[in-house]
Design a protein around this motif. Sequence first.
Motif, PDB file in Angstrom:
ATOM      1  N   MET A 171     -27.220  37.354  29.493  1.00 33.20           N
ATOM      2  CA  MET A 171     -25.956  37.317  30.881  1.00 33.20           C
ATOM      3  C   MET A 171     -24.989  37.916  30.440  1.00 33.20           C
ATOM      4  SD  MET A 171     -26.003  33.690  32.193  1.00 33.20           S
ATOM      5  CE  MET A 171     -26.662  31.859  30.638  1.00 33.20           C
ATOM      6  N   GLY A 172     -24.007  37.889  29.518  1.00 35.55           N
ATOM      7  CA  GLY A 172     -23.154  37.499  29.182  1.00 35.55           C
ATOM      8  C   GLY A 172     -23.456  39.288  28.287  1.00 35.55           C
ATOM      9  N   ALA A 173     -23.748  39.978  27.672  1.00 34.76           N
ATOM     10  CA  ALA A 173     -24.217  41.221  27.510  1.00 34.76           C
ATOM     11  C   ALA A 173     -23.943  42.322  29.103  1.00 34.76           C
ATOM     12  CB  ALA A 173     -25.066  41.936  27.006  1.00 34.76           C
ATOM     13  N   VAL A 174     -24.623  41.943  29.980  1.00 32.78           N
ATOM     14  CA  VAL A 174     -24.999  42.342  31.304  1.00 32.78           C
ATOM     15  C   VAL A 174     -23.172  42.450  31.966  1.00 32.78           C
ATOM     16  CG1 VAL A 174     -25.949  42.700  33.039  1.00 32.78           C
ATOM     17  CG2 VAL A 174     -26.987  41.952  31.428  1.00 32.78           C
ATOM     18  N   SER A 175     -23.030  41.495  31.928  1.00 31.66           N
ATOM     19  CA  SER A 175     -21.393  41.227  32.539  1.00 31.66           C
ATOM     20  C   SER A 175     -20.167  42.122  31.808  1.00 31.66           C
ATOM     21  CB  SER A 175     -21.400  39.855  32.483  1.00 31.66           C
ATOM     22  OG  SER A 175     -20.643  39.345  31.113  1.00 31.66           O
ATOM     23  N   TYR A 176     -20.729  41.899  30.368  1.00 29.75           N
ATOM     24  CA  TYR A 176     -19.983  43.442  29.466  1.00 29.75           C
ATOM     25  C   TYR A 176     -19.820  44.458  30.039  1.00 29.75           C
ATOM     26  CZ  TYR A 176     -17.893  46.037  25.348  1.00 29.75           C
ATOM     27  OH  TYR A 176     -16.943  46.765  25.424  1.00 29.75           O
ATOM     28  N   VAL A 177     -20.783  45.045  29.813  1.00 28.42           N
ATOM     29  CA  VAL A 177     -21.408  46.205  30.271  1.00 28.42           C
ATOM     30  C   VAL A 177     -21.172  47.019  31.774  1.00 28.42           C
ATOM     31  CG1 VAL A 177     -23.210  48.336  30.491  1.00 28.42           C
ATOM     32  CG2 VAL A 177     -23.436  46.793  29.478  1.00 28.42           C
ATOM     33  N   ARG A 178     -21.069  45.606  33.060  1.00 30.41           N
ATOM     34  CA  ARG A 178     -20.568  45.733  34.316  1.00 30.41           C
ATOM     35  C   ARG A 178     -18.753  45.887  34.530  1.00 30.41           C
ATOM     36  NH1 ARG A 178     -22.624  40.711  36.103  1.00 30.41           N
ATOM     37  NH2 ARG A 178     -24.251  42.556  37.569  1.00 30.41           N
ATOM     38  N   GLN A 179     -18.216  44.704  33.318  1.00 28.83           N
ATOM     39  CA  GLN A 179     -16.878  45.013  33.585  1.00 28.83           C
ATOM     40  C   GLN A 179     -16.373  46.101  32.603  1.00 28.83           C
ATOM     41  OE1 GLN A 179     -14.685  41.949  33.464  1.00 28.83           O
ATOM     42  NE2 GLN A 179     -13.753  43.486  34.183  1.00 28.83           N
ATOM     43  N   VAL A 180     -17.184  46.856  31.732  1.00 27.39           N
ATOM     44  CA  VAL A 180     -16.616  47.988  31.215  1.00 27.39           C
ATOM     45  C   VAL A 180     -16.995  49.243  32.526  1.00 27.39           C
ATOM     46  CG1 VAL A 180     -17.282  50.239  29.560  1.00 27.39           C
ATOM     47  CG2 VAL A 180     -17.340  48.029  28.463  1.00 27.39           C
TER      48      VAL A 180
END
Lengths: 456, 494, 482
Positions: C231-240
């Motif tokens: 979920m952290g990785a998904v949120s990161y890509v979302r932020q990018v």
Amino acid sequence: MKTFSVSSANLNSTKFNLKLCVLLLSAFAFALPAAAQTSVSGVYVIKGAKIFTLAGAPIDNGIVVIRDGKIAAVGANVDVPSDAQVIDGSGLSVYPGMFDPVTQLGLEEVGAVKATVDTEETGEFNPDVTAATAFNADSAHVDVTRAAGITEVLTVPGSLGGFGGGSSTIGGNASAVNLGGWNINDMVIERHAAMELTWPSISTGSFDLTTFTFRQLPFEEAKQQYQKKVDALSDLFDKARHYAQAMQSGATDFPHDLKLEALSRVVEGKEPLLVVAFSARDIRNAVEFCEKQKVRMILGGASEAWKTIDLLKKDNIPVIIGPVLSMPQSEDDAYDSEYAMPGQLYAAGIKIAFGSFNTSMSRRLPQMAGTSVGYGLPQEEALKAVTVNAAQMLGINDIGTIEPGKVANVVVTNGDLLELRTQVKYLFIKGQLTSLDNKQLDLYNRFRARPKAATP
Amino acid sequence: MNATRTNAKMNALRALAILAVFALLPLAARAQDDSGITLIKNATIITITHGRIEHGSLLIRDGKIADVGTDVQAPAGAKVIDASGMFVMPGIIDCHTHIAVDGDVNEGSISVSSMANIKDVLNPYDVDIYHELAGGVVIGNVLHGSANPIGGQTIVIKLKYGAPPEELPFPDAIPGIKFALGENVKHSNFGGPVPRYPDTRMGVEETIRNAFTRAKQYQKDWADYNQRKAAGEQNLIPPRRDLQLEPLVEVLEGKRYIHCHSYVSDEILMLIRVAHDMGFKVRTFQHVLEGYKVADEMVEAGAGGSTFSDWWAYKMEAYEAIPYNAAVMTRRGVIVSVNSDDADEARHLNQEAAKSMHYGDLTENEALRLVTLNPAIQLGIDNHVGSIETGKDADLVIYNHDPLSVYAVVQKTIIDGKVYFDRNEDLANRAALAKEKQDLIEKEKNEGKPAPKAEEKENGEKKPAKKPSRKPKKSNATPQDAPQLAATEIGGAR
Amino acid sequence: MKQQSRIHLLTVSLVVSALCAIAVLASSPVALAQQQSGLSISAGLAQTGEPRFFAIKDARIVPVSGPVIEKGTVVVANGIITAVGTDVTIPPEAAVVDGTGLTVYPGLIDAGATVGLTAEENAGPAGGRGRGPRSATPAKIYNGPQDRPQTTPWVVAADELNPNDPRIQNWRNAGFTTALVEPEGGIFPGQGSVVDLGDERAGNMVVSLRATLGIDFQLSGNFASFPSSLMGAVSYVRQVFIDTRWYQNAEDVYNAHQSGIERPPYDRTEVVVGNALKNNELVLLPAGDKLAIYRAIRLAKEWQIRAAMYGAQEGYSLSNEIAASKLPVFVNVNWPKMEKGADEDALTLRELRLWDRAPSTPAALSKAGVTYAFYSGGLSNPKDILKNVKKAIDAGLSADDALKAMTVNPAQMLGVADRLGSIEQGKIANLVVTDGDLFGEKTKIKDVFVDGMRYEVHEEAPPGPPGGKSMPMQQNNEGVQQ
């Protein structure tokens, strides 16, 4: 706890004696810890209760007489001694006190605080260490646990199949202990009641807390590591057998080896081997090992024992079941495989008992047993599985039932012992009425009495 | 004379009509088998809000409770569940669970990980869901773990095992966020490659204050920007959107609930104080094992308590936990639920609730409220679930004994009127599943035999990293339709 | 000389010049080609060596874009297909391959591989998509999305090509003339290029420089470094994506009015990802299991990006949902199976079912109307690619659809359909010539044409290091919980 033995006769004598007695009494009362005795005669009678002797049919309106630490008499029509303290048992039930045969109670106070943890010694094989040595008689767990109706525990050193967090194979001597007494000498029933052995598991994954990473091992490699452990275990038992033989032969010119000496008791059949194994594969391997070593095996844990019923039956291996309330081992196993297992083992003629495999969960024993009843274990067997069965497995034959001559470890409840809402009203350990006060009850009483703050 | 003949004729016609109706009835029943109408008949119905109804019946229509009472009739074509001798109660709501999550439940790397969202990683194929259905649970508050003072966003789900991920979230439930205090977030009981702030409870407070201070600044920046834009100002670059701060702004605006893992009284009081200072509310304190010491303060702050039944002494902060916790907090006015935090435990929450009658003086209904209406209130969904009342969702569980008894076994678990767990069907399906597994193993072994491909390596990442717990449980291989799904499929085809 | 002589001289010179010109031109293949086809002069992609004029005569031709030609001729010149059909004139400069008994297919496309990227460029010992050198044991601890963990979208595969990678020949010998070559490792490993598998200079191989933008929800592998969870990785890509769009807007505003506004900071990721979005590059989202498939559908919609999913081996169980999403799919044909020496006690019905049913995914996708292409997914022996496709055919996939998934479909998905994927006049001369049906067990590949250059296939060369894009990482680390 202290035993009073001031007879009522003395109290009825001269004024002087009375004053003296009152002084003495008050002095003692001041000096007593909270867990104090209240009887003055050592003789108790529980009258008008439903008595579950577990040595026959329950007695609906019965009497139990306790004297000098033992059950003196039990029945529907029994003479009540005049010097007895009488407990009105109407509406109440009487059972043997419960026995938790696999716990680390007393060896650990707070799991996360290392200084309070004495469950597992360093090293792979520690057959010479003894739990009773490290048992903390003043642990808060003692009073809390007995207030739930557990009168004895087998406290077990070692890994207990990984519960302890460690990985040793032979953890040491489990000690049977009454949950009442001044200190361990007072409380111990048997120092070397069973030898703990956690069957090595084939382990493919591990988590490294220092680097916060997972490490994976291929199955083949894990299997090899496992085999090495089993070989080492086998060698150790061979050495122990030889050592025992040397001791028996009378020879004296060989060095003492405390570990082998301890293990000699096991290979000679004097002390049972409590083998902790959960998976079917581990159980099979453990049984095969014990057959070969010709030791008295008790299986502990046994999550997948339902897959090995024939094997256990064939070798007449008793089972102390741990994870009744836990998930099955495999996601493909039936959802109720742990709930139903006790009933299945019993139906196959295997002797069963329940163990908490924890330091602070002994009071869940009746919950484990009751749940198993819901899934097929007969009620009476469930009661035995939390009282007398484990004692019998360990060869401790004077506890677990209410019969004349047995040690008076007795619990009086306001209902079905296995039911969740049932409360303990009276507790006897070695025939002494034991206080139900404990740390948790104290906190409860204190804070429910807190005055409500004035609303601003 | 004529009248008699007319009467006879009428009688004949009437008889014919009745015959026709009866003849057609089976057809009608078949046609209306999909009507979504179910009658649960002749049970002891525990409503939670209106006492117990002996020999009661309950009608379900279109996923809702349509009628409850002693003489509810089934319309033609309804599916009838004969529940004679059984007990029906609202499905259990677990206010603290970590099931149904794909991957790690913790984004534990940084101390404020509010950008992570459980909703992105819901796993409807987690076999733990099925196990919990078998324990009577219908709804779970799926939480981020307790590795951080401020953790990820959380969500309430219905345990619709096997449904697409989008169908799991409880419709319109207010979303949550997980906070945590105490030993876990301080990394007290384990090391790590680098020391991380916070290392004390003091630092935990500052971490939270700091995060909300930044959130308020963020709120202000956006308000300023919007105002200027509305005023017609040109050439404005908006502030950056920050996924870490937005959930905190939602908390400030009352649009997101805080569920805070906490143990000891001083940290509970700390968060109440910080909330007061910074202008937000704590919805529930989770675990809150010393809640009994500060129950009055919790009531004043409007915070609920969601606790364990009888775990204690595994950590220092759990050393003064008492099994009377739920009872004490309840008596002092806190809305209390009993939760599991653990998939094993969640399978017998009815039993955990009953313990508050042993340890404490809760009545039967108060005990059952701990796992039904109270968690519903805490999660803001009590308009829809938590008790048996007409109009509420048909989220129900049928037991063969009083649910407060240790002997009770779940027979059926129903969500939105659909049977998601049926003990009899589970029992009936076992042989077929076992055979299927054996056949597939044989097939797989035989395929591998002829030509072992030496060069072909399986991608290492595809293999699951098995959690090294002492009870090795399910493999987390590709989540997929799990075996017990058959029960669901059968239950759903009505 | 009188005027008559002058004219005479002129005429003679003219005639002589003309003759010379003709002589010169006649000896120039280029001129001949010009005369034949009227095309412009080739860019000279091939260097020295065999002239790139060929005709495959009297072969069975499977154009894919049209009906099968039972007996026809394909003519190629300087890298382009100049003629296809039954009535084709073969120019004299073309070397003629007797196609009797042979079949000509469009060169196969592997829609996801690391072929051509050397071991240094590549990630991990298995060459599989996954733990690259950046993420194996991180020396660096990332403290949040602002640190841009494991993010290198600027790496373009074409820039890292090594034409001497022995896998290129192996792939070619297996019938693959083209691959989508992708950098590996990390969350944003880089941009994939469509590459023809000739062995000339790297630049000669590039068909499409920036075709795809790769995304993988790769974990740090260390619980102290962000992101440590899926979920952290998904949120990161979302932020990018949020940051990128912010930057695009901020940059426009700033460039128009630099005075009076604080400049937006430069972030290489935001610039590169922004350009990729502007250029309509296909964003690749991981679809390693059923949950990931659902997630890819959801996120593509949420992030408003032109996306495709890769992996999709569980696609058989939700082919209709995939079709409804309209996302194209890259199917990993490295079908999962039981490992040798696996712990049999630990097998689950769930994974057994997956192993049993995964090869039926392509058939299910075809039935649902999904556009999909195959990629090798970490298979180290490229001959196994066709073998695994054959398994899908055994599980219900039509041979036609199987072929499409390696020709026209990937060409279309990767934006090169005007140039690759079928045997049509004007397209790039990528062909594979076999002695039988492509999926036949005993069929041998005889010749492969890449950019119009002929490569005869002899005994199989020993396979090199594995060279494919494997399944994206399964996110299934359960960590410390309470």
